[in-house]
Design a protein around this motif. Structure first.
Motif: not given
Length: 575
Positions: A266-283
């Motif tokens: 029931a914890a509040p959902q974590k929310v990530s601002l995604v600026s790293v491209p998905f075509f990068h392994v980190t993204g």
């Protein structure tokens, strides 16, 4: 888990690094470590990691009606996303996709990107993300080298390859998202618009055998020189990422003397601002795969823009942001401007490029309740390999952190012999996130991968606790009249100047010394500094032979590739 509180506890550390590691990796812990044989080599692995990326998908679907993806006015739930994935996977199989076939994905961070990725995985194919920044000729290389039979692209990428399809003899099908012209197959014809994903049939998961150590992805390296090589990633490579950052957070809590909280659905959902491209392994792995598995909301940006980012953080109450160090510097600018409420931020993480020690100090001062975090990895390690945050990062500001407990690192001399702690040498790494090798390049694979170890090409040192500090890329080290100059050291000194927000050091040819250091520097908004002032500033901190002989002032953030690495080949031309 809750975020670590700030400021640091006065008795930090409450537990040694070794004791925290032993406790967290013991049998029965969520982060327990065991051993598996991978390609004939005994390797540490997470006991509780999902075995395949299909298992990640199934875990993500269990988050149901929570919002998963946000892009401009589009919002998709976990269930809606899952239905779109299953619809596309079924279509790919009906169209003749066979296990091991490559599906190229070339688009910006749109909600359709993760659908294409996971649909390919569930259909048994090899997801092949291509750099959306590539030109037509660069896309030629990715499409022909991979031998992709299917490509899923957005309108911009279609425009770049539309007149070049005759160059891709193995490409039999192209689906275009969001802007398919007449006569071209629209991805929406298979999955519909984002708003209607939840109305798609429930679908069934394809019953295709998936091997944890079988090929799942083909990411192209982001090297700043030479032609990109395809790194063959396995299901295990990508799936083990889901425990990396939670482990680092748990270690921070123990080091502070706090108990690990029990899981709370029931914890509040974590929310990530995604600026790293998905075509990068980190993204892809650290952000997308981890977010899906853990039930986070991902707020996608078409491209990085500070004003847009500040508005999204405020509107969506983002708990984490970051990407490359440049973005962290700009968030400091945004915080100073005071135009938006950024109080929801709990974490500011970055990697992909060297981060100067000054950055963590400034973040700690400007965002006292947001934990700074950094790490190191590369395409060949499927992203995160070392990582640390909070007090460990504050106390080791030059370091990219210790290897994850399932990972191993060693520093060697040029012949491969281990060096003592603190000595600078070649960085070799090993772990379940190291890829299987290079696509159709047996000689490059043999030269880079040895008995489970990856020769990274980085120069680094490691202390007795295992904290790694990247000194430089071996090929970028300068030798001035026989004296080694590590570019990262000089760049760190420049970053300590209060006006500097970006800096790169490159070699300037010299007729007798061989080469000398030159620097390109970007200043912060409203800041001033002269070349003479900056040279004197460095001279106060480093030996004279390390001081740049010339410093050029740049009007904006320095040019980078998609993974955040500065394009030094371009900057050398300025001299």
């Amino acid at each position: 888990m809750t975020k670590p509180s700030a400021p640091p506890h006065p008795s930090w550390p409450a537990i040694s690094f070794a004791d925290a590691t032993a406790r967290l990796t013991a049998p029965g812990s969520p982060f327990a470590v065991t051993e598996a044989v991978i390609r004939g080599v005994p390797t540490r692995v997470w006991t509780a990691a999902p075995p395949t990326l299909r298992d990640v998908f199934l875990a993500g679907r269990a988050h149901g009606d929570r919002t998963f993806l946000v892009y401009e006015d589009d919002r998709a739930t976990f269930e809606g996303f899952a239905r779109a994935v299953l619809a596309l996977a079924a279509d790919l199989i009906r169209d003749g996709l066979k296990p091991g076939d490559r599906v190229a994905i070339a688009m910006r961070n749109l909600p359709e990107w993760p659908v294409a990725f996971f649909a390919t995985i569930l259909a048994g194919g090899i997801a092949t993300p291509l750099n959306a920044w590539w030109t037509g000729p660069e896309l030629d290389h990715g499409l022909t080298d991979s031998g992709a039979g299917v490509a899923i692209v957005d309108g911009e990428r279609w425009e770049r390859i539309a007149g070049r399809r005759h160059l891709y003899p193995e490409l039999r099908r192209v689906l275009v998202a969001r802007a398919a012209p007449d006569g071209v197959e629209a991805l929406e014809g298979v999955i519909g618009p984002v708003a209607a994903w939840g109305d798609l049939p429930e679908g069934g998961v394809p019953e295709i055998a998936l091997d944890p150590d079988g090929p799942a992805t083909l990411f192209y390296t982001s090297g700043t020189t030479g032609r990109s090589k395809g790194a063959v990633g396995t299901h295990r490579n990508g799936a083990c990422a889901v425990l990396a950052h939670p482990y680092s957070l748990a270690r921070s809590l123990l080091r502070r003397g706090q108990a690990l909280p029990a899981p709370d659905p029931a914890a509040p959902q974590k929310v990530s601002l995604v600026s790293v491209p998905f075509f990068h392994v980190t993204g892809c792995f650290a952000t997308l795969v981890t977010g899906l598995y853990r039930g986070s909301r991902l707020v996608l940006m078409r491209r990085w823009d500070l004003a847009t980012a500040l508005g999204l953080i405020e509107r969506e109450r983002c708990t984490s942001a970051g990407g490359v160090p440049t973005i962290a510097w700009q968030l400091l600018d945004g915080r100073e401007a005071g135009t938006h409420d950024l109080s929801s931020l709990e974490s500011i993480s970055y990697g992909g490029a060297p981060a100067p020690a000054e950055l963590v100090r400034r973040l700690r001062a400007a965002f006292p309740h947001a934990v700074p975090a950094t790490g190191w990895g590369m395409t060949e390690t499927s992203g995160t390999f070392t990582h640390h945050q909070a007090e460990d990062y504050v106390h080791h500001p030059d370091s990219c952190g210790p290897p994850l407990p399932v990972c191993e690192a060693r520093i060697t001399d040029p012949l491969g012999a281990p060096l003592a702690p603190g000595e600078v040498g070649d960085l070799w790494v090993k772990g379940p996130n190291v890829v299987a090798g290079y696509w159709r390049r047996p000689e490059d694979t043999a030269a880079t991968f040895r008995d489970g170890w990856l020769l990274t090409g980085d120069l680094a040192r490691m202390d007795r606790e295992g904290f790694v500090t990247i000194v430089d890329r071996a090929k970028d080290m300068l030798i001035r009249g026989g004296e080694n100059i590590y570019c990262g050291e000089v760049e760190n000194a420049l970053h300590e100047h209060p006006s500097v927000v970006d800096a790169a050091v490159v070699a300037i040819p010299h007729p007798t010394l061989g080469e000398e250091p030159g620097a390109i520097v970007a200043l912060g908004r409203g800041q001033t500094a002269s070349e003479a002032e900056l040279r004197a500033f460095v001279a106060e901190r480093l030996a004279a032979f390390k001081v740049p002989v010339r410093i050029l002032l740049h009007d904006e953030i320095l040019p980078r590739n998609a993974n955040g690495k500065i394009l030094k080949s371009e900057l050398r031309k300025l001299f």
